[in-house]
Design a protein around this motif. Structure first.
Motif, PDB file in Angstrom:
ATOM      1  N   GLY A  34      -5.375   9.442  11.739  1.00 50.50           N
ATOM      2  CA  GLY A  34      -4.055   9.136  11.213  1.00 50.50           C
ATOM      3  C   GLY A  34      -3.765   7.648  11.150  1.00 50.50           C
ATOM      4  O   GLY A  34      -3.371   7.119  10.107  1.00 50.50           O
ATOM      5  N   LEU A  35      -3.982   6.940  12.255  1.00 46.85           N
ATOM      6  CA  LEU A  35      -3.630   5.523  12.311  1.00 46.85           C
ATOM      7  C   LEU A  35      -4.516   4.671  11.400  1.00 46.85           C
ATOM      8  O   LEU A  35      -4.021   3.794  10.678  1.00 46.85           O
ATOM      9  CB  LEU A  35      -3.726   5.021  13.756  1.00 46.85           C
ATOM     10  N   ILE A  36      -5.820   4.920  11.421  1.00 46.62           N
ATOM     11  CA  ILE A  36      -6.720   4.100  10.606  1.00 46.62           C
ATOM     12  C   ILE A  36      -6.539   4.418   9.120  1.00 46.62           C
ATOM     13  O   ILE A  36      -6.543   3.511   8.277  1.00 46.62           O
ATOM     14  CB  ILE A  36      -8.190   4.309  11.030  1.00 46.62           C
ATOM     15  N   SER A  37      -6.361   5.688   8.775  1.00 40.88           N
ATOM     16  CA  SER A  37      -6.150   6.022   7.368  1.00 40.88           C
ATOM     17  C   SER A  37      -4.809   5.478   6.872  1.00 40.88           C
ATOM     18  O   SER A  37      -4.693   5.088   5.698  1.00 40.88           O
ATOM     19  CB  SER A  37      -6.221   7.531   7.152  1.00 40.88           C
ATOM     20  N   ALA A  38      -3.782   5.428   7.739  1.00 43.20           N
ATOM     21  CA  ALA A  38      -2.501   4.833   7.342  1.00 43.20           C
ATOM     22  C   ALA A  38      -2.696   3.378   6.933  1.00 43.20           C
ATOM     23  O   ALA A  38      -2.127   2.909   5.932  1.00 43.20           O
ATOM     24  CB  ALA A  38      -1.495   4.939   8.483  1.00 43.20           C
ATOM     25  N   LEU A  39      -3.501   2.654   7.695  1.00 46.43           N
ATOM     26  CA  LEU A  39      -3.818   1.267   7.340  1.00 46.43           C
ATOM     27  C   LEU A  39      -4.545   1.210   6.002  1.00 46.43           C
ATOM     28  O   LEU A  39      -4.238   0.365   5.148  1.00 46.43           O
ATOM     29  CB  LEU A  39      -4.670   0.627   8.438  1.00 46.43           C
ATOM     30  N   GLY A  40      -5.494   2.116   5.800  1.00 44.94           N
ATOM     31  CA  GLY A  40      -6.227   2.148   4.543  1.00 44.94           C
ATOM     32  C   GLY A  40      -5.325   2.444   3.355  1.00 44.94           C
ATOM     33  O   GLY A  40      -5.428   1.805   2.293  1.00 44.94           O
ATOM     34  N   PHE A  41      -4.413   3.404   3.513  1.00 49.72           N
ATOM     35  CA  PHE A  41      -3.464   3.721   2.439  1.00 49.72           C
ATOM     36  C   PHE A  41      -2.577   2.520   2.126  1.00 49.72           C
ATOM     37  O   PHE A  41      -2.306   2.202   0.957  1.00 49.72           O
ATOM     38  CB  PHE A  41      -2.591   4.913   2.840  1.00 49.72           C
ATOM     39  N   LEU A  42      -2.104   1.836   3.165  1.00 44.46           N
ATOM     40  CA  LEU A  42      -1.244   0.674   2.967  1.00 44.46           C
ATOM     41  C   LEU A  42      -1.977  -0.425   2.205  1.00 44.46           C
ATOM     42  O   LEU A  42      -1.424  -1.040   1.282  1.00 44.46           O
ATOM     43  CB  LEU A  42      -0.761   0.154   4.325  1.00 44.46           C
ATOM     44  N   LEU A  43      -3.224  -0.680   2.571  1.00 45.53           N
ATOM     45  CA  LEU A  43      -4.004  -1.708   1.883  1.00 45.53           C
ATOM     46  C   LEU A  43      -4.192  -1.364   0.407  1.00 45.53           C
ATOM     47  O   LEU A  43      -4.127  -2.257  -0.457  1.00 45.53           O
ATOM     48  CB  LEU A  43      -5.367  -1.876   2.570  1.00 45.53           C
TER      49      LEU A  43
ATOM     50  N   ASP B 216       4.319   8.113  -9.058  1.00 43.25           N
ATOM     51  CA  ASP B 216       3.127   8.144  -8.211  1.00 43.25           C
ATOM     52  C   ASP B 216       3.545   8.285  -6.749  1.00 43.25           C
ATOM     53  O   ASP B 216       4.177   7.390  -6.187  1.00 43.25           O
ATOM     54  CB  ASP B 216       2.329   6.858  -8.429  1.00 43.25           C
ATOM     55  N   MET B 217       3.197   9.420  -6.153  1.00 44.23           N
ATOM     56  CA  MET B 217       3.579   9.701  -4.771  1.00 44.23           C
ATOM     57  C   MET B 217       2.543   9.219  -3.753  1.00 44.23           C
ATOM     58  O   MET B 217       2.770   9.335  -2.543  1.00 44.23           O
ATOM     59  CB  MET B 217       3.791  11.214  -4.582  1.00 44.23           C
ATOM     60  N   SER B 218       1.430   8.662  -4.218  1.00 37.57           N
ATOM     61  CA  SER B 218       0.363   8.293  -3.288  1.00 37.57           C
ATOM     62  C   SER B 218       0.774   7.252  -2.237  1.00 37.57           C
ATOM     63  O   SER B 218       0.210   7.267  -1.133  1.00 37.57           O
ATOM     64  CB  SER B 218      -0.873   7.815  -4.050  1.00 37.57           C
TER      65      SER B 218
ATOM     66  N   LEU C 216     -10.924   4.510   6.935  1.00 35.68           N
ATOM     67  CA  LEU C 216     -10.490   3.294   6.258  1.00 35.68           C
ATOM     68  C   LEU C 216     -10.998   3.234   4.823  1.00 35.68           C
ATOM     69  O   LEU C 216     -10.441   2.516   3.992  1.00 35.68           O
ATOM     70  CB  LEU C 216     -10.969   2.057   7.020  1.00 35.68           C
ATOM     71  N   GLY C 217     -12.058   4.009   4.535  1.00 35.72           N
ATOM     72  CA  GLY C 217     -12.630   3.982   3.196  1.00 35.72           C
ATOM     73  C   GLY C 217     -12.518   5.294   2.467  1.00 35.72           C
ATOM     74  O   GLY C 217     -11.787   5.427   1.480  1.00 35.72           O
ATOM     75  N   ILE C 218     -13.222   6.306   2.947  1.00 33.62           N
ATOM     76  CA  ILE C 218     -13.322   7.573   2.230  1.00 33.62           C
ATOM     77  C   ILE C 218     -11.974   8.270   2.082  1.00 33.62           C
ATOM     78  O   ILE C 218     -11.575   8.647   0.969  1.00 33.62           O
ATOM     79  CB  ILE C 218     -14.324   8.505   2.946  1.00 33.62           C
ATOM     80  N   VAL C 219     -11.247   8.442   3.176  1.00 33.95           N
ATOM     81  CA  VAL C 219      -9.992   9.197   3.124  1.00 33.95           C
ATOM     82  C   VAL C 219      -8.932   8.511   2.253  1.00 33.95           C
ATOM     83  O   VAL C 219      -8.357   9.146   1.357  1.00 33.95           O
ATOM     84  CB  VAL C 219      -9.459   9.473   4.545  1.00 33.95           C
ATOM     85  N   PRO C 220      -8.627   7.216   2.458  1.00 39.92           N
ATOM     86  CA  PRO C 220      -7.600   6.594   1.615  1.00 39.92           C
ATOM     87  C   PRO C 220      -7.938   6.616   0.131  1.00 39.92           C
ATOM     88  O   PRO C 220      -7.087   6.944  -0.701  1.00 39.92           O
ATOM     89  CB  PRO C 220      -7.525   5.160   2.148  1.00 39.92           C
ATOM     90  N   LEU C 221      -9.175   6.273  -0.210  1.00 41.16           N
ATOM     91  CA  LEU C 221      -9.551   6.240  -1.624  1.00 41.16           C
ATOM     92  C   LEU C 221      -9.557   7.642  -2.221  1.00 41.16           C
ATOM     93  O   LEU C 221      -8.956   7.885  -3.277  1.00 41.16           O
ATOM     94  CB  LEU C 221     -10.929   5.603  -1.776  1.00 41.16           C
TER      95      LEU C 221
END
Length: 304
Positions: free
Chosen positions: A46-55, A180-182, A222-227
């Motif tokens: 959750g925390l790392i993917s949140a950072l990835g989504f924000l970036l 866009d809801m992403s 940080l890579g796969i999930v956010p993208l």
């Protein structure tokens, strides 16, 4: 913002959703390989993917980042809550049962999305879509036939939660066409991460994973999930929810291939047939609808 101005809306939707499904295909496998306790897995994911989504949001919108979040409105809040439940269901499902069980149940999101679209959005789906969904589900059932009777009831329940909330998420996005809801996936990650951190802290499980696991978590979250999820979340901007769910079956097939290759699982002949059935149906349906699209364009051009 269009993916490519030379592509039709349908082509853009297929590119986004199909690409997202392929990017996400190693997800279940990596969860198995990382093999962390439930709360820790949810916390780090959750925390790392949140950072990835924000970036990703900042990279796409720049100075308009805040405006991108505001445009989502109340529907965006529901999307964040629903996707946090999808994440929990998917991760915990993989913790308690085989990846094949989780993937086949997740594939049922296409059926659920079709029903929700019919009830909520009053969308009428062509018979070919219903037929394709049925054939693909039959193929997926064949792929994981050996796993179907061995999974735990708890794990299957979590997987059903993931499928239902994912279908509802995509259906809600169709109620706000063009929005866009992403960006709201950032908050979904925070909800999951903070919830996992609270549970891990209460159980005395707060710990930093070892080097190899940490690298896999960072690569995944940080890579796969956010993208991958960002691409999937944008799919409903261009395609009906049930169509998005249908293309998610690509993740099931390719994810199964990942498990076969990395974990050394030997596929049975029936699994090969099932995979060919799913991929063949998706390709045939895509080619047929591309042909229909060209006919419509020619008819419009001829009328002009």
């Amino acid at each position: 913002m269009p993916v490519h101005p030379g592509l039709s809306y349908r082509q853009q939707g297929l590119l986004l959703t199909g690409g997202g499904a392929l990017v996400m295909s190693p997800d279940a496998l990596l969860i198995k390989l990382i093999d962390l306790p439930d709360a820790q897995m949810l916390m780090w994911r959750g925390l790392i993917s949140a950072l990835g989504f924000l970036l990703l949001v900042v990279a796409r919108h720049g100075r308009n980042t805040v405006a991108a979040y505001r445009r989502c409105g109340g529907t965006g809040i529901m999307v964040a809550l629903l996707f946090s439940l999808t994440t929990c269901g998917f991760v915990l499902g993989n913790q308690y049962t085989r990846a094949g069980n989780v993937l086949i149940i997740l594939a049922s999101s296409s059926i659920i999305a079709a029903g929700l679209s019919w009830v909520i959005l009053k969308e009428r789906l062509p018979r070919r879509t219903w037929l394709a969904i049925g054939v693909c589900m039959a193929g997926i059932t064949m792929i994981v036939a050996d796993d179907a009777g061995t999974g735990s009831l708890v794990g299957n329940g979590f997987a059903l939660l993931a499928a239902t909330t994912l279908a509802l998420n995509f259906t809600l996005c169709r109620r706000r066409p063009g929005v866009d809801m992403s960006p709201m996936l950032t908050f979904a990650g925070l909800i999951v991460g903070l919830g996992g951190a609270l549970v891990a802290s209460a159980g005395g499980e707060l710990a930093l994973p070892d080097g190899e696991r940490l690298l896999m978590i960072v690569g995944l979250c940080l890579g796969i999930v956010p993208l991958g999820v960002t691409l999937l979340q944008r799919g409903p901007l261009y395609l009906p929810a049930a169509e998005v769910g249908l293309l998610l079956l690509l993740e099931v097939v390719v994810g199964t291939l990942w498990a076969w290759g990395i974990l050394g699982e030997r596929p049975t002949p029936i699994a090969f047939v099932g995979g060919a059935l799913v991929l063949g149906t998706l390709v045939a349906k895509g080619l047929y609808e591309r042909r229909l699209e060209l006919r419509v364009r020619q008819a419009v051009s001829g009328g002009d």
